[in-house]
Structure formats: structure tokens, C-alpha cells
Design a protein around this motif. Structure first.
Motif, PDB file in Angstrom:
ATOM      1  N   PHE A   1      29.948  39.217  56.346  1.00  0.00           N
ATOM      2  CA  PHE A   1      29.963  37.778  56.050  1.00  0.00           C
ATOM      3  C   PHE A   1      28.586  37.413  55.506  1.00  0.00           C
ATOM      4  O   PHE A   1      27.556  37.864  56.028  1.00  0.00           O
ATOM      5  N   ILE A   2      28.580  36.643  54.422  1.00  0.00           N
ATOM      6  CA  ILE A   2      27.318  36.158  53.852  1.00  0.00           C
ATOM      7  C   ILE A   2      27.467  34.645  53.678  1.00  0.00           C
ATOM      8  O   ILE A   2      28.434  34.195  53.053  1.00  0.00           O
ATOM      9  N   PRO A   3      26.567  33.845  54.242  1.00  0.00           N
ATOM     10  CA  PRO A   3      26.742  32.394  54.173  1.00  0.00           C
ATOM     11  C   PRO A   3      26.688  31.874  52.726  1.00  0.00           C
ATOM     12  O   PRO A   3      25.994  32.449  51.882  1.00  0.00           O
TER      13      PRO A   3
ATOM     14  N   GLN B   1      42.354  39.031  41.369  1.00  0.00           N
ATOM     15  CA  GLN B   1      42.003  38.285  42.573  1.00  0.00           C
ATOM     16  C   GLN B   1      41.743  36.825  42.246  1.00  0.00           C
ATOM     17  O   GLN B   1      41.191  36.512  41.185  1.00  0.00           O
ATOM     18  N   GLY B   2      42.140  35.952  43.162  1.00  0.00           N
ATOM     19  CA  GLY B   2      41.877  34.534  42.949  1.00  0.00           C
ATOM     20  C   GLY B   2      42.101  33.719  44.193  1.00  0.00           C
ATOM     21  O   GLY B   2      42.588  34.220  45.209  1.00  0.00           O
ATOM     22  N   GLY B   3      41.739  32.452  44.102  1.00  0.00           N
ATOM     23  CA  GLY B   3      42.050  31.519  45.181  1.00  0.00           C
ATOM     24  C   GLY B   3      43.552  31.293  45.208  1.00  0.00           C
ATOM     25  O   GLY B   3      44.282  31.802  44.347  1.00  0.00           O
TER      26      GLY B   3
ATOM     27  N   TYR C   1      36.424  27.912  56.269  1.00  0.00           N
ATOM     28  CA  TYR C   1      35.068  27.385  56.483  1.00  0.00           C
ATOM     29  C   TYR C   1      33.966  28.269  55.901  1.00  0.00           C
ATOM     30  O   TYR C   1      32.860  27.827  55.664  1.00  0.00           O
ATOM     31  N   TYR C   2      34.275  29.550  55.680  1.00  0.00           N
ATOM     32  CA  TYR C   2      33.242  30.500  55.226  1.00  0.00           C
ATOM     33  C   TYR C   2      33.162  30.635  53.717  1.00  0.00           C
ATOM     34  O   TYR C   2      32.207  31.196  53.191  1.00  0.00           O
ATOM     35  N   CYS C   3      34.165  30.147  52.989  1.00  0.00           N
ATOM     36  CA  CYS C   3      34.322  30.567  51.596  1.00  0.00           C
ATOM     37  C   CYS C   3      33.782  29.575  50.565  1.00  0.00           C
ATOM     38  O   CYS C   3      34.094  28.381  50.619  1.00  0.00           O
TER      39      CYS C   3
ATOM     40  N   LEU D   1      45.239  41.620  51.341  1.00  0.00           N
ATOM     41  CA  LEU D   1      45.266  40.361  52.083  1.00  0.00           C
ATOM     42  C   LEU D   1      44.530  40.604  53.395  1.00  0.00           C
ATOM     43  O   LEU D   1      45.119  41.088  54.370  1.00  0.00           O
ATOM     44  N   ARG D   2      43.258  40.302  53.388  1.00  0.00           N
ATOM     45  CA  ARG D   2      42.516  40.525  54.636  1.00  0.00           C
ATOM     46  C   ARG D   2      43.084  39.647  55.741  1.00  0.00           C
ATOM     47  O   ARG D   2      43.370  38.472  55.493  1.00  0.00           O
ATOM     48  N   HIS D   3      43.218  40.207  56.940  1.00  0.00           N
ATOM     49  CA  HIS D   3      43.739  39.382  58.026  1.00  0.00           C
ATOM     50  C   HIS D   3      42.639  38.462  58.560  1.00  0.00           C
ATOM     51  O   HIS D   3      42.911  37.496  59.230  1.00  0.00           O
ATOM     52  N   GLU D   4      41.394  38.760  58.234  1.00  0.00           N
ATOM     53  CA  GLU D   4      40.176  37.968  58.545  1.00  0.00           C
ATOM     54  C   GLU D   4      39.712  38.089  59.991  1.00  0.00           C
ATOM     55  O   GLU D   4      38.541  38.261  60.235  1.00  0.00           O
ATOM     56  N   THR D   5      40.599  37.980  60.948  1.00  0.00           N
ATOM     57  CA  THR D   5      40.320  38.313  62.346  1.00  0.00           C
ATOM     58  C   THR D   5      41.666  38.383  63.045  1.00  0.00           C
ATOM     59  O   THR D   5      42.559  37.586  62.746  1.00  0.00           O
TER      60      THR D   5
END
Ligand code: SAM
Ligand code: FES
Length: 347
Positions: A232-234, A106-108, A67-69, A159-163
Motif C-alpha cells: 500500500f502506498i498513500p 485495467q481500469g476503474g 479509501y486507499y485509491c 480481481l484482488r480480494h483486498e483483504t
């Protein structure tokens, strides 16, 4: 509160309750104390060296819908691109001449870059630049896939775990994405032998002190070689477009804590940090960071790899970023190192 920092400095770990107390009790003065300790540890381990990584953003196609990306698959306004192997090798050539000895691909999550294509790219870079390290940042894949890329010559994986909080993870991602999968990937990567990096965004929507404590405990448990923490930046074309972004203050505080928790860690002062504050990357270094990742992607695609709004350096040539970074680091008494910049346990 200073005692908690002293204890973290000495033992490299704190309990859940102590971490929470430290985060809730933070003040400007306490942060200064933390940064002093973090710098001391960092300078003792890595002197004043700042490792540089050449970031090659080679595809912005992504099958995920975080949702953030800004490059999530549902963003129909994103102009999609893929670099060819030749494009990537051209970036490496330019990067090598500029003193980069690590390339970050880096990539999607892009199915076009299957194992065969990735192995071919990794082998070609390794054949041309034997003294360089390759870092991958291409999301979740199977154990077999990670193994094949490692065997081809990849050295590190971000690989960020994100939370690290299940419920929070569910608020940042669609249902088909699972924290347990993400964590399993990180352990897979570590077992295979990669230098591994996890991490998270500060100030992501629905983040609380408790979820941050969970992140820090997970970092303590995984004990990764690298940790990526940025605000985080919207992004204006995502469901989180109206959410608040993360702050410089909290990001720096967490970077300082992570330096004391993992004294040898490779800790980047991220582009996102440089985006929310003109001096963000310098402040990151002064809070304990020891890595920066200037952009090596071709100028023509830079503005298409928009994870968040107002990303810096999208109009600059690779050489401009490289020398800008050198000036910035020298400006605060540090120096850019021309080396692979491996984790201390591997040097
Ligand atoms: N697809 C790979 C993955 O998922 O690990 C690598 C690319 S992904 C775009 C890299 C990182 O960008 C993510 O781990 C996330 O933390 C960060 N990111 C994405 N959107 C962001 C935003 N709006 N603000 C700050 N960081 C963001
Ligand atoms: Fe890109 Fe300064 S780092 S212009």
C-alpha cells in the motif's frame, strides 16, 4: 521456524496457527531461507523465464470510493480520461511489436464500458492478435457480464480480494462494498473458466498479522492462477493520505510464502514494489515472482492513472519500459519470455 518453511515447501499448506507463527517469527535470516526455497520451486516450474504483460490503463473513471485509491470517485482532483477502442488497439499494435503476448486491460469501474463495448474491444483485439491472451482487471460485474466477455475471448481476470477479513474490508471501503460480493465474483470467474487472480496490499491501514493470515488461508482455499501482492502506498488526495505505507520486507516475505503455497502460481513483481524500492521488482523476482507488467498505456494518460503517489514509469514510452525491464531481468540472471505465459496447468 525453518521447519515451517520446509513443511510449506513439501505440503503447500500450513494451518492458521502455523502461518501466524511464521509471520511473527520472521527474521532476515529466515527470509533468506524462504527466498532460496521459493526460487528453487519457481526455477523448477518456470526455469528463469519472466513473463511480461502489457498493461493498458484504459479508463480512470470509477464509481467506487475505496479509501486507499487515487482514482476513487470522490477525488475531484483526478483528471479523468477514457481510451477509445482505436487507442487501445494502437497500444496492442505497439505492444505486439515489442514482444508482448498478453494484454491487460485495467481500469476503474466505469459504466461507459458496458458489456457491449467490452465485447467489441475484446473481439477486435482477438481478431488482430490471435496468439495473444487478454487479461481483464475491471472490477465487480455480474455473472452474465463475465460470461459474455469470456465468450468474446477474454482469458484471465485479476480481481484482488483486498483483504479476506470482513471487519478489515469494512475499514478500507464504504458500506456499499462487501467482501462477500468480491469473493462471489472470484468464484464466478473461476467457474466460468477464467484464469483468476486475487490479491491484496501489504501494510494497508488497519492490517494485522491476523488479517494477513486470513488472506493466506483464502488464497490457499481459492487456489487462484495468479496472486497480486504489492505494498500500500498513500495517495495525497485520499482519506488515507497520512497513513503509513507497506514495507518491502513484508511484501517480499509474503511473495515467498505464496510461491511455496501455490508452486505453479503466476506471481507479479508489481509496479508498487518498484515504486517503494528502486530494485523492488528485481527483489520480487528473487523472492519467487515470475511476472512483470510494464506499462503500455499512451504516455499522455500515464500520469492520470495515479493509484498512489510517486508511481514509477509515468514518463516513459512503452519501448523504454519494455527494454528497461529486459535489462533489469538479465541483470539478475533471468530472461524475458516472448510468450502468452499461461499458468502451467494450461500450457
Ligand atoms: N477497478 C479494478 C478493481 O477494483 O479490481 C482494477 C483497478 S484497481 C485501481 C487495481 C488495484 O490497485 C486494486 O486492486 C488495489 O489493490 C490497487 N491499489 C489501489 N490503490 C492503491 C494504493 N494506494 N497503493 C497500492 N495499491 C493500490
Ligand atoms: Fe518502466 Fe523501467 S520499467 S522505465
Amino acid at each position: 521456524m525453518k521447519q515451517l518453511i520446509d513443511r510449506l515447501y513439501e505440503t503447500h499448506s500450513l494451518s492458521r496457527e502455523e502461518l501466524k507463527a511464521l509471520l511473527e517469527g520472521r527474521t532476515k535470516e529466515l527470509a533468506e531461507y524462504l527466498f532460496e526455497k521459493a526460487r528453487e520451486v519457481r526455477i523448477c516450474r518456470y526455469d528463469h523465464d519472466v513473463y511480461i504483460r502489457g498493461l493498458i490503463e484504459f479508463t480512470n473513471y470509477c464509481k467506487n470510493d475505496c479509501y486507499y485509491c487515487g482514482i476513487r470517485k470522490s477525488n475531484k482532483n483526478a483528471q479523468r480520461y477514457r481510451l477509445t477502442k482505436e487507442d487501445i488497439l494502437t497500444c496492442c499494435k505497439e505492444g505486439y511489436a515489442l514482444g508482448f503476448r498478453t494484454f491487460v486491460l485495467q481500469g476503474g469501474e466505469d459504466a461507459y464500458f458496458n458489456d457491449e463495448r467490452m465485447v467489441d474491444i475484446i473481439r477486435s483485439i482477438k481478431a488482430a492478435y490471435q496468439d495473444c491472451a487478454i487479461t481483464l482487471s475491471i472490477g465487480e460485474r455480474s455473472h452474465e457480464s463475465y460470461q459474455r466477455m469470456y465468450d468474446a475471448g477474454a482469458n484471465r481476470f485479476l480481481l484482488r480480494h483486498e483483504t479476506a477479513d470482513e471487519e478489515h474490508y469494512g475499514k478500507l471501503h464504504p458500506k456499499n462494498m462487501r467482501l462477500s460480493e468480491r469473493k462471489a465474483c472470484l468464484y464466478d470467474l473461476k467457474n466460468i473458466g477464467y484464469q483468476v487472480g486475487c490479491g491484496f496490499m501489504t501494510g494497508s491501514p488497519y492490517q494485522t498479522t491476523d488479517t494477513i493470515v486470513e488472506d493466506l488461508l483464502f488464497i490457499q482455499e481459492l487456489s487462484p492462477h495468479m496472486v497480486g501482492i504489492g505494498p500500500f502506498i498513500p495517495h495525497h488526495d485520499t482519506p488515507f493520505k497520512d497513513m503509513q505505507g507497506g514495507t518491502l520486507e513484508l511484501t517480499l516475505f509474503l511473495l515467498g510464502i505464496v510461491r511455496l503455497m501455490l508452486p505453479d502460481v503466476l506471481l507479479p513483481a508489481t509496479t508498487a514494489l518498484g515504486t517503494i524500492d528502486e530494485q523492488g521488482r528485481e527483489k520480487g523476482i528473487l523472492a519467487g515472482c515470475n511476472v512483470v507488467m510494464p506499462n503500455l498505456s499512451p504516455t499522455a494518460v500515464r500520469s492520470k492513472y495515479m493509484l498512489y503517489d510517486n508511481k514509477i514509469c509515468t514518463g516513459d514510452e512503452a519501448a523504454e519500459c519494455r527494454f528497461c525491464m529486459q535489462k533489469r531481468m538479465e541483470g539478475i540472471g533471468y530472461r524475458v519470455a516472448v510468450s502468452r505465459g499461461d499458468h502451467l496447468s494450461l500450457q
